[in-house]
Design a protein around this motif. Structure first.
Motif: not given
Ligand code: COA
Ligand code: AMP
Length: 643
Positions: A157-159, A185, A188, A324-325, A518-519, A549, A579, A584-585, A589
């Protein structure tokens, strides 16, 4: 049966028979051999299976004498059946303003050519390839190209941060890594190449080559071991499908366990192809020519199964969505994608719906789109809270199907089988076990509990095709992690109950795994990162409830004696450390500096008690606690007044 030749008839129009679910479920447990040999007819085999199951308890293998190529099943056979002009994959990327459709012929040709690139780099049957890519079509191309050669992909996973990527590289020992110049993202641009370079620096194993996809948003300078994706593709010869044993690994997907070391879940190709094809018809009700939109990431199991493999195996169209959604450009993107691409089944995590609800509580953005073709919303990855269920259900007016599964299982354990026989929905429950899954609830002493009573959710062995046969290079850890708690059962790590009607309720993990947006994350991994700070004597990370979340991690650290650092600075450093080391994922906080952590007399940190207090439960003080006063000091930190 060649599914690809069928016309686009929604399965639900074939009027499921009442009682069909019960009949099929019973048949699958009474005679798994017959059930899964019959299901295997949906796959084109190079050597068809004569038998389904081979058992050497506690190990079980499906279709031990069969051979197939999963890529051929996903692509070539549809082209060969004359359906090459049908859309296979739609790449929809609001973050780059791109939409691109690949027909089955185009996708087959891309995949064959990239398989040629990999073969040219020495990749052959059984070799591992790590894929570290954002949500671009090339991620699916790379996965399928590995499958074409009989090579084993491991998508990261890229995060995840370089340290996590390095741990996976060291375990999978790939000869090639496939990556990109950057991911996007929201607004960004995240450069991937420096992360990859750092990971390879950290890893003991050095992959011979890296193939880099240059994206216009940020191009990078390539080194001597780097191969440019586009240049390599232009020079490559297409490679053919290599038939492999059904029990050969198709991929390794790392997932979080109780420690920082990720578990390499092995997925073999034959059972997986059979199980996925079965679910498309019987659970998701998606057939040839229909469109499925799974809004997840190819780095997770949901992405492997229902963005890439399952829709293609049955000749359907899959949407690969980069974004994202909510956010870029607005919270109506899921509706736009469904309307523009004629999606019949949408699948995502509840957190995505909570994010949409927060931005657009009345669903005003929905009114601009025609969603008449959308028939189901499937949700998984974390517990679906009844409030989100009701909101989604009222808004869309279609069945909202909660279903429960794990990286280990590859496909749902429990679901409401829409194609087989829709069962009444009970909010808060992912309905009943699907065929192949003998789900039980056990008490700590190993006895089955009565209906309605909570316990450990386990699955009686053997698990069905597609579920993990073992962990990569680690049979011992496989047995220790999953099979040793209760003899003859697979331990899911989830706790819950089964009610009088046979509905399963999954209430949460019983181990240190947490689920953030969901992670899946290991609190052990986050603790290992915190512990590397020179001021930290000991630490604990727990998951606490979060309205968006689902869960977020919270850290607690005890400082080394005599240290009195600036607390704000220290907390910022600790957040940055996690982080940097996990990614980041992790979404950590908040870290609290506390004088002590509650422990048992034998020195184990009472994380579950801390979690219970943070979540507002009237948590009893465990009799094993060493010093109850520590808990009293911690209470106001865990649950500040007013919560
Ligand atoms: N590459 C780099 N960074 C990533 C990343 C990726 N592929 N995926 C997530 N990140 C980063 C995000 O930019 C965020 O960074 P920030 O703290 O600087 O803002 C951090 O990781 C946390 O990500 P996330 O938990 O996904 O939070 P979010 O606020 O960016 O988005 C949701 C929240 C709910 C919109 C998003 O998590 C989502 O759409 N989730 C549901 C779908 C999904 O993928 N589920 C997985 C299993 S079904
Ligand atoms: P993953 O392996 O990342 O798919 O995460 C699997 C874990 O997510 C499970 O063990 C559960 O804890 C949780 N999970 C997935 N789907 C559901 C669901 N429908 N209801 C409750 N928990 C779920």
């Amino acid at each position: 049966m060649d599914v690809s030749g069928e016309e686009a008839v929604p399965m639900s129009e074939q009027a499921p028979q009442k009682g069909e679910y019960e009949t099929q479920w019973r048949a699958s447990l009474d005679d798994p051999e017959a059930f899964w040999l019959h299901a295997a007819e949906a796959v084109d085999w190079d050597r068809p299976p004569d038998r389904a199951l081979e058992s050497h308890p506690p190990f079980h293998r499906w279709y031990p004498d069969a051979e197939l190529n999963v890529c051929r099943n996903a692509l070539d056979r549809h082209v060969d059946a004359g359906l090459g002009d049908r859309a296979a994959l739609i790449y929809d990327s609001p973050v780059t303003g791109t939409t691109r459709t690949y027909t089955y012929t185009q996708l087959r040709d891309e995949v064959a050519r990239f398989a040629g690139v990999l073969a040219g780099l020495g990749v052959g049957r059984g070799d591992r390839v790590v894929i570290y890519l954002p949500m671009v079509p090339e991620a699916a191309v790379a996965m399928l190209a590995c499958a074409r050669l009989g090579a084993v992909h491991s998508v990261v996973f890229g995060g995840f941060a370089p340290r996590e990527l390095a741990a996976r590289i060291d375990d999978a020992t790939p000869s090639v890594v496939v990556s990109a110049s950057c991911g996007i993202e929201g607004k960004r641009v995240i450069e991937y190449k420096p992360l990859l370079d750092r990971a390879i620096e950290l890893a003991a194993h050095k992959p011979a080559k890296r193939v880099i996809l240059q994206r216009p948003e940020a191009t990078v300078e390539l080194g001597s071991d780097d191969v440019d994706w586009a240049e390599a593709m232009a020079a490559a010869q297409p490679a053919d499908c290599v038939p492999v044993r059904a029990t050969d690994p198709l991929y390794i997907l790392y997932t979080s366990g109780t420690t920082g070391k990720p578990k390499g879940v092995v997925r073999d190709g034959g059972g997986y192809a059979v199980a996925l094809a079965w679910t498309m018809r019987n659970v998701y009700d998606v057939g040839p020519g229909e469109t499925m939109f799974t809004a997840s990431d190819v780095g997770w199991v949901v992405g492997h199964s229902y963005i890439v493999y399952a829709p293609l195996l049955v000749g359907a169209t899959t949407v690969l969505y980069e974004g994202k959604p909510v956010g870029t450009p607005d919270a109506g993107q899921f509706w736009r994608v469904c309307a523009e691409h004629g999606v019949s089944t949408l699948f995502t995590a509840p957190t995505a719906f909570r994010a949409i609800k927060k931005e657009d509580p009345d669903g005003a953005l929905l009114s601009g789109y025609d969603l008449s073709g959308l028939r189901y919303l499937f949700l998984a990855g974390e517990r679906l809270d009844p409030e989100t269920y009701r909101w989604a259900s009222d808004l869309l007016g279609i069945p909202v199907v909660d279903h429960w599964w794990q990286t280990e299982t590859g496909w749902p354990i429990c679901a409401d089988p829409m194609g087989l026989e829709p069962l009444p929905i009970k909010p808060g429950s992912p309905t009943k076990p699907l065929p192949g899954w003998d789900v039980r609830i056990l008490a700590p002493d190993g006895n089955q509990v009565a209906p309605g009573v909570d316990g450990a959710i386990v699955v009686k062995l053997p698990m069905p095709p597609g579920s993990l046969p073992t962990l990569w290079n680690d049979d011992e850890r496989f047995v220790r992690s999953y099979l040793s708690a209760f003899d003859g059962y697979y331990l899911t790590g989830d706790g819950g109950r089964i009610d009088d009607d046979g509905y399963v309720f999954v209430m949460g993990r019983t181990d240190d795994v947490i689920n953030v947006a969901g992670h899946r994350l290991s609190t052990g991994g986050l603790e290992e990162a915190l512990a590397t700070h020179p001021a930290v004597a000991e630490c604990a990370v727990i998951g606490v409830a979060d309205p968006m979340k689902g869960q977020v991690p919270r850290g607690f650290v005890v400082l080394k004696a005599g240290l009195q650092p600036d607390e704000d600075e220290l907390r910022a450093e600790l957040v940055a450390l996690v982080r940097e080391q996990v990614g980041a994922v992790a979404s950590l906080k908040d870290v609290a500096v506390v004088p002590a952590l509650p422990k048992t007399r034998s020195g184990k940190i009472l994380r579950r008690t801390m979690r219970g207090i943070a979540d507002g439960a009237d948590e009893p003080v465990p009799s094993t606690i060493d010093d109850p006063a520590v808990l009293d000091t911690l209470r106001p930190v865990l649950r500040p007044t007013g919560q």
